[in-house]
Design a protein around this motif. Sequence first.
Motif, PDB file in Angstrom:
ATOM      1  N   LEU A  33      32.409  42.469  36.870  1.00  0.00           N
ATOM      2  CA  LEU A  33      32.009  41.137  36.444  1.00  0.00           C
ATOM      3  C   LEU A  33      32.118  40.143  37.595  1.00  0.00           C
ATOM      4  O   LEU A  33      31.265  39.275  37.763  1.00  0.00           O
ATOM      5  CB  LEU A  33      32.904  40.677  35.284  1.00  0.00           C
ATOM      6  N   ALA A  34      33.184  40.293  38.394  1.00  0.00           N
ATOM      7  CA  ALA A  34      33.465  39.324  39.465  1.00  0.00           C
ATOM      8  C   ALA A  34      32.847  39.718  40.808  1.00  0.00           C
ATOM      9  O   ALA A  34      33.077  39.045  41.804  1.00  0.00           O
ATOM     10  CB  ALA A  34      34.976  39.184  39.623  1.00  0.00           C
ATOM     11  N   ALA A  35      32.081  40.805  40.820  1.00  0.00           N
ATOM     12  CA  ALA A  35      31.492  41.260  42.084  1.00  0.00           C
ATOM     13  C   ALA A  35      30.538  40.213  42.645  1.00  0.00           C
ATOM     14  O   ALA A  35      29.732  39.650  41.903  1.00  0.00           O
ATOM     15  CB  ALA A  35      30.745  42.576  41.871  1.00  0.00           C
ATOM     16  N   PRO A  36      30.630  39.930  43.956  1.00  0.00           N
ATOM     17  CA  PRO A  36      29.757  38.908  44.561  1.00  0.00           C
ATOM     18  C   PRO A  36      28.302  39.350  44.585  1.00  0.00           C
ATOM     19  O   PRO A  36      28.011  40.526  44.526  1.00  0.00           O
ATOM     20  CB  PRO A  36      30.331  38.763  45.973  1.00  0.00           C
ATOM     21  N   SER A  38      37.239  25.787  27.580  1.00  0.00           N
ATOM     22  CA  SER A  38      36.230  24.969  26.895  1.00  0.00           C
ATOM     23  C   SER A  38      36.201  23.540  27.417  1.00  0.00           C
ATOM     24  O   SER A  38      35.183  22.851  27.287  1.00  0.00           O
ATOM     25  CB  SER A  38      36.500  24.953  25.385  1.00  0.00           C
ATOM     26  N   GLY A  39      37.287  23.091  28.051  1.00  0.00           N
ATOM     27  CA  GLY A  39      37.328  21.737  28.591  1.00  0.00           C
ATOM     28  C   GLY A  39      36.970  21.652  30.052  1.00  0.00           C
ATOM     29  O   GLY A  39      36.942  20.545  30.625  1.00  0.00           O
ATOM     30  N   CYS A  40      36.704  22.803  30.695  1.00  0.00           N
ATOM     31  CA  CYS A  40      36.400  22.776  32.134  1.00  0.00           C
ATOM     32  C   CYS A  40      35.504  23.948  32.510  1.00  0.00           C
ATOM     33  O   CYS A  40      35.773  24.660  33.485  1.00  0.00           O
ATOM     34  CB  CYS A  40      37.692  22.800  32.947  1.00  0.00           C
ATOM     35  N   THR A  41      34.449  24.174  31.733  1.00  0.00           N
ATOM     36  CA  THR A  41      33.573  25.322  31.977  1.00  0.00           C
ATOM     37  C   THR A  41      32.933  25.285  33.360  1.00  0.00           C
ATOM     38  O   THR A  41      32.633  26.333  33.934  1.00  0.00           O
ATOM     39  CB  THR A  41      32.463  25.399  30.912  1.00  0.00           C
ATOM     40  N   GLY A  42      32.750  24.106  33.905  1.00  0.00           N
ATOM     41  CA  GLY A  42      32.119  23.990  35.214  1.00  0.00           C
ATOM     42  C   GLY A  42      33.001  24.452  36.359  1.00  0.00           C
ATOM     43  O   GLY A  42      32.518  24.658  37.485  1.00  0.00           O
ATOM     44  N   ASP A  43      34.274  24.627  36.099  1.00  0.00           N
ATOM     45  CA  ASP A  43      35.212  25.030  37.155  1.00  0.00           C
ATOM     46  C   ASP A  43      35.353  26.543  37.281  1.00  0.00           C
ATOM     47  O   ASP A  43      35.988  27.024  38.222  1.00  0.00           O
ATOM     48  CB  ASP A  43      36.603  24.426  36.884  1.00  0.00           C
ATOM     49  N   PHE A  44      34.803  27.288  36.319  1.00  0.00           N
ATOM     50  CA  PHE A  44      34.977  28.737  36.308  1.00  0.00           C
ATOM     51  C   PHE A  44      33.630  29.437  36.183  1.00  0.00           C
ATOM     52  O   PHE A  44      32.690  28.916  35.591  1.00  0.00           O
ATOM     53  CB  PHE A  44      35.873  29.158  35.147  1.00  0.00           C
ATOM     54  N   ALA A  45      33.601  30.652  36.729  1.00  0.00           N
ATOM     55  CA  ALA A  45      32.389  31.456  36.642  1.00  0.00           C
ATOM     56  C   ALA A  45      32.365  32.307  35.381  1.00  0.00           C
ATOM     57  O   ALA A  45      31.292  32.689  34.912  1.00  0.00           O
ATOM     58  CB  ALA A  45      32.262  32.356  37.870  1.00  0.00           C
ATOM     59  N   GLY A  46      33.563  32.611  34.837  1.00  0.00           N
ATOM     60  CA  GLY A  46      33.545  33.470  33.677  1.00  0.00           C
ATOM     61  C   GLY A  46      34.865  33.598  32.955  1.00  0.00           C
ATOM     62  O   GLY A  46      35.899  33.072  33.383  1.00  0.00           O
ATOM     63  N   LEU A 102      43.447  45.052  40.020  1.00  0.00           N
ATOM     64  CA  LEU A 102      42.428  44.059  40.361  1.00  0.00           C
ATOM     65  C   LEU A 102      42.573  43.582  41.805  1.00  0.00           C
ATOM     66  O   LEU A 102      41.585  43.424  42.522  1.00  0.00           O
ATOM     67  CB  LEU A 102      42.514  42.868  39.403  1.00  0.00           C
ATOM     68  N   ALA A 103      43.811  43.363  42.237  1.00  0.00           N
ATOM     69  CA  ALA A 103      44.052  42.908  43.605  1.00  0.00           C
ATOM     70  C   ALA A 103      43.558  43.932  44.614  1.00  0.00           C
ATOM     71  O   ALA A 103      43.067  43.570  45.699  1.00  0.00           O
ATOM     72  CB  ALA A 103      45.533  42.623  43.815  1.00  0.00           C
ATOM     73  N   SER A 104      43.653  45.213  44.271  1.00  0.00           N
ATOM     74  CA  SER A 104      43.172  46.259  45.169  1.00  0.00           C
ATOM     75  C   SER A 104      41.650  46.248  45.276  1.00  0.00           C
ATOM     76  O   SER A 104      41.082  46.899  46.159  1.00  0.00           O
ATOM     77  CB  SER A 104      43.656  47.627  44.692  1.00  0.00           C
ATOM     78  N   GLN A 105      40.993  45.502  44.378  1.00  0.00           N
ATOM     79  CA  GLN A 105      39.537  45.376  44.408  1.00  0.00           C
ATOM     80  C   GLN A 105      39.110  43.971  44.851  1.00  0.00           C
ATOM     81  O   GLN A 105      38.092  43.437  44.411  1.00  0.00           O
ATOM     82  CB  GLN A 105      38.947  45.735  43.038  1.00  0.00           C
ATOM     83  N   LYS A 106      39.926  43.379  45.697  1.00  0.00           N
ATOM     84  CA  LYS A 106      39.617  42.110  46.374  1.00  0.00           C
ATOM     85  C   LYS A 106      39.580  40.910  45.439  1.00  0.00           C
ATOM     86  O   LYS A 106      38.813  39.959  45.648  1.00  0.00           O
ATOM     87  CB  LYS A 106      38.290  42.210  47.138  1.00  0.00           C
ATOM     88  N   ILE A 107      40.412  40.912  44.408  1.00  0.00           N
ATOM     89  CA  ILE A 107      40.489  39.774  43.494  1.00  0.00           C
ATOM     90  C   ILE A 107      41.883  39.165  43.578  1.00  0.00           C
ATOM     91  O   ILE A 107      42.886  39.854  43.365  1.00  0.00           O
ATOM     92  CB  ILE A 107      40.186  40.201  42.046  1.00  0.00           C
ATOM     93  N   LEU A 108      41.949  37.887  43.918  1.00  0.00           N
ATOM     94  CA  LEU A 108      43.225  37.166  43.917  1.00  0.00           C
ATOM     95  C   LEU A 108      43.646  36.977  42.465  1.00  0.00           C
ATOM     96  O   LEU A 108      42.858  36.478  41.651  1.00  0.00           O
ATOM     97  CB  LEU A 108      43.065  35.825  44.624  1.00  0.00           C
ATOM     98  N   ALA A 134      37.175  36.609  44.941  1.00  0.00           N
ATOM     99  CA  ALA A 134      37.210  35.838  43.690  1.00  0.00           C
ATOM    100  C   ALA A 134      38.661  35.696  43.242  1.00  0.00           C
ATOM    101  O   ALA A 134      39.545  36.408  43.718  1.00  0.00           O
ATOM    102  CB  ALA A 134      36.389  36.533  42.606  1.00  0.00           C
ATOM    103  N   GLY A 135      38.878  34.749  42.333  1.00  0.00           N
ATOM    104  CA  GLY A 135      40.209  34.533  41.790  1.00  0.00           C
ATOM    105  C   GLY A 135      40.210  34.742  40.285  1.00  0.00           C
ATOM    106  O   GLY A 135      39.202  34.503  39.609  1.00  0.00           O
ATOM    107  N   PHE A 136      41.348  35.191  39.759  1.00  0.00           N
ATOM    108  CA  PHE A 136      41.466  35.471  38.327  1.00  0.00           C
ATOM    109  C   PHE A 136      42.819  34.989  37.827  1.00  0.00           C
ATOM    110  O   PHE A 136      43.868  35.366  38.348  1.00  0.00           O
ATOM    111  CB  PHE A 136      41.330  36.976  38.085  1.00  0.00           C
TER     112      PHE A 136
END
Length: 247
Positions: free
Chosen positions: A244-247, A147-155, A93-99, A71-73
């Motif tokens: 939160l970002a866990a697959p 708020s202008g691009c909610t469809g582009d993000f998971a959270g 976070l990067a150590s937990q597989k998050i870009l 996932a990306g953050f």
Amino acid sequence: MTAVNTKRKGTRIAAALAAVLLLAAAACGFYLGDYYHADTEAIAAFSDAGTVRMQTCDNGDLVWVPGDATAGFIFYPGGKVEHTAYIPLMEALASQKILCVLVEMPFLLAVFDMDAAAGIREAYPQIDTWYIGGHSLGGSMAASYLSGCTGDFAGLVLLGSYSTADLSASDLAVLSVYGSEDLVMNRENYALYKENLPSDFTELILDGGCHAYFGMYGAQEGDGIPRITNEEQIRMTADAIAALAAP
């Protein structure tokens, strides 16, 4: 009035305006120059240093790209806080597989570039799932951008922050984290703007945590006295975001 008097009056007005502008510029420079510096010694001592190599972009953003990222953050720093103060949180976070992309804001205020996240996702097409968030003012500005691009993000992740933008009808996964000893965040506004979040948002109150300890920049004026260490607060926060970002 003679031409000479008119000229003198015009000169005095111009001089007065110039003085006002000079004072305003000086006040602005003093305000923007008075900021929280990253604690370089504390950051260097953070145990996650070096697990994922940090990259510096041409625009000053800092990036961590784990080879197995799931996932990306994108992270917006707190107002008047040097963005490098959040390196430990990004490393954890990067150590937990998050870009992670840590944005450098103009004048250290996210309000001057609310849309700083635009184009970042496209630069890393290998990542399908993205989250955005920030600390304090940075969190509020990240929410406004979202708020202008909610469809582009998971959270969305809010650290000592709240959303003035209405995201309640979205299907975003939202995590709100703050410390029990945080005396900087406006609790009345926090309670008021809860209704702007989806009803199933997750709230995590860090017992003994404070406002400043999401980064490493020392004590913040007006903050409470923490009962946990800076490193403990960062690690607990990173674990919550990773969950939160866990697959």
